[in-house]
Design an enzyme around this catalytic site. Structure first.
Site, PDB file in Angstrom:
ATOM      1  N   HIS A 150      46.205  14.207  36.768  1.00  0.00           N
ATOM      2  CA  HIS A 150      47.163  13.319  37.874  1.00  0.00           C
ATOM      3  C   HIS A 150      46.973  11.621  37.705  1.00  0.00           C
ATOM      4  O   HIS A 150      46.469  11.593  37.989  1.00  0.00           O
ATOM      5  CB  HIS A 150      46.648  13.735  38.882  1.00  0.00           C
ATOM      6  CG  HIS A 150      46.579  14.583  40.295  1.00  0.00           C
ATOM      7  ND1 HIS A 150      47.873  14.654  40.889  1.00  0.00           N
ATOM      8  CD2 HIS A 150      46.206  15.984  40.185  1.00  0.00           C
ATOM      9  CE1 HIS A 150      47.767  16.017  41.448  1.00  0.00           C
ATOM     10  NE2 HIS A 150      46.999  16.753  40.614  1.00  0.00           N
ATOM     11  N   CYS A 185      51.503  17.349  38.291  1.00  0.00           N
ATOM     12  CA  CYS A 185      50.664  19.451  38.742  1.00  0.00           C
ATOM     13  C   CYS A 185      51.515  19.932  39.887  1.00  0.00           C
ATOM     14  O   CYS A 185      52.256  20.430  38.838  1.00  0.00           O
ATOM     15  CB  CYS A 185      49.314  18.471  39.853  1.00  0.00           C
ATOM     16  SG  CYS A 185      48.408  19.345  40.302  1.00  0.00           S
ATOM     17  N   GLU A 194      48.653   8.639  38.926  1.00  0.00           N
ATOM     18  CA  GLU A 194      48.503   8.511  39.341  1.00  0.00           C
ATOM     19  C   GLU A 194      47.334   8.215  40.264  1.00  0.00           C
ATOM     20  O   GLU A 194      46.871   7.281  40.977  1.00  0.00           O
ATOM     21  CB  GLU A 194      49.735   8.509  40.714  1.00  0.00           C
ATOM     22  CG  GLU A 194      49.090   9.613  42.240  1.00  0.00           C
ATOM     23  CD  GLU A 194      48.807  11.245  40.864  1.00  0.00           C
ATOM     24  OE1 GLU A 194      48.281  12.274  42.043  1.00  0.00           O
ATOM     25  OE2 GLU A 194      49.238  11.388  39.710  1.00  0.00           O
TER      26      GLU A 194
END
Length: 220
Positions: free
Chosen positions: A184, A86, A186
């Protein structure tokens, strides 16, 4: 054990998630501050999401001048893997480690939702745990996620197979060692979430081993 540096800029907000996801797959993950000039012997560098320097001027435009970015650029030049997530992707483009730029979303609004992406390349440090064609559902959260580049650059990215995940032209460098993605992983890398589609990114990192030439170039 693989050493993974997560670079923290003023305004980073996915840094702890990124460190924990790397730790979850057995990596030695640690923070590197934007004012640092060393990556502390990192094998892999991750630039996390957030709003570096408040996204003033434009996303990633100030972060590219942080002292740590000189070390990131040297790491990449030596063949070391770098993943920008990002805002990290935006920084990589601003630093000219990846081509193109990330502009305002077409609807001029901040988008926060799950999106479906298809894995196009599995020969990068960050996607080897997937199979080509795997469909992943990953969250996005950005206001500047529209990848733009000159027509000849877009043709080159397609011709050289440099699209990694496809829903918009997310890109890597020709060697596949520098990768930028807007979703994302994560944020969906924990088994407690049911279907941790993002965990494969970090499992891929854990499975990677530096080549002898990379170790020599970086002094490790």
């Amino acid at each position: 054990m693989l050493n993974v540096a997560v670079v923290r800029f003023p305004g980073s907000n996915c840094d702890f998630d990124t460190v924990r996801a790397a730790e979850r797959v057995g990596a030695n993950a640690f923070f590197v501050w934007h004012r640092d000039t060393s990556l502390q012997g990192a094998d892999v560098v991750l630039l996390p999401g957030g709003f570096s320097y408040g996204d003033y001027l434009r996303s990633g435009a100030i972060a590219r001048f942080s002292p740590v970015m000189q070390a990131v650029q040297r790491h990449a030049a030596d063949g070391g893997p770098v993943l920008g997530i990002c805002n990290g992707f935006q920084i990589l483009c601003e630093a000219h480690l990846l081509p193109g730029a990330l502009m305002r979303n077409a609807g001029l609004t901040f988008v926060s939702k799950p999106v479906d992406v298809v894995v196009e390349r599995t020969d990068t440090v960050f996607t080897s745990a997937y199979a080509k064609g795997d469909r992943l559902r990953l969250p996005v959260a950005h206001g500047d996620g529209r990848f733009v580049a000159a027509e000849d650059t877009l043709r080159m990215l397609e011709a050289e197979g440099r699209v990694v995940l496809r829903y918009v032209p997310d890109t890597c460098n020709a060697a596949g060692t520098v990768v930028g993605i807007m979703p994302h992983p994560e944020r969906i890398a924990d088994m407690l979430l049911g279907v941790p589609d993002g965990l494969g990114v970090f499992a891929s990192i854990a499975a990677w081993r530096p080549h002898a030439s990379t170790l020599k170039a970086t002094g490790r």
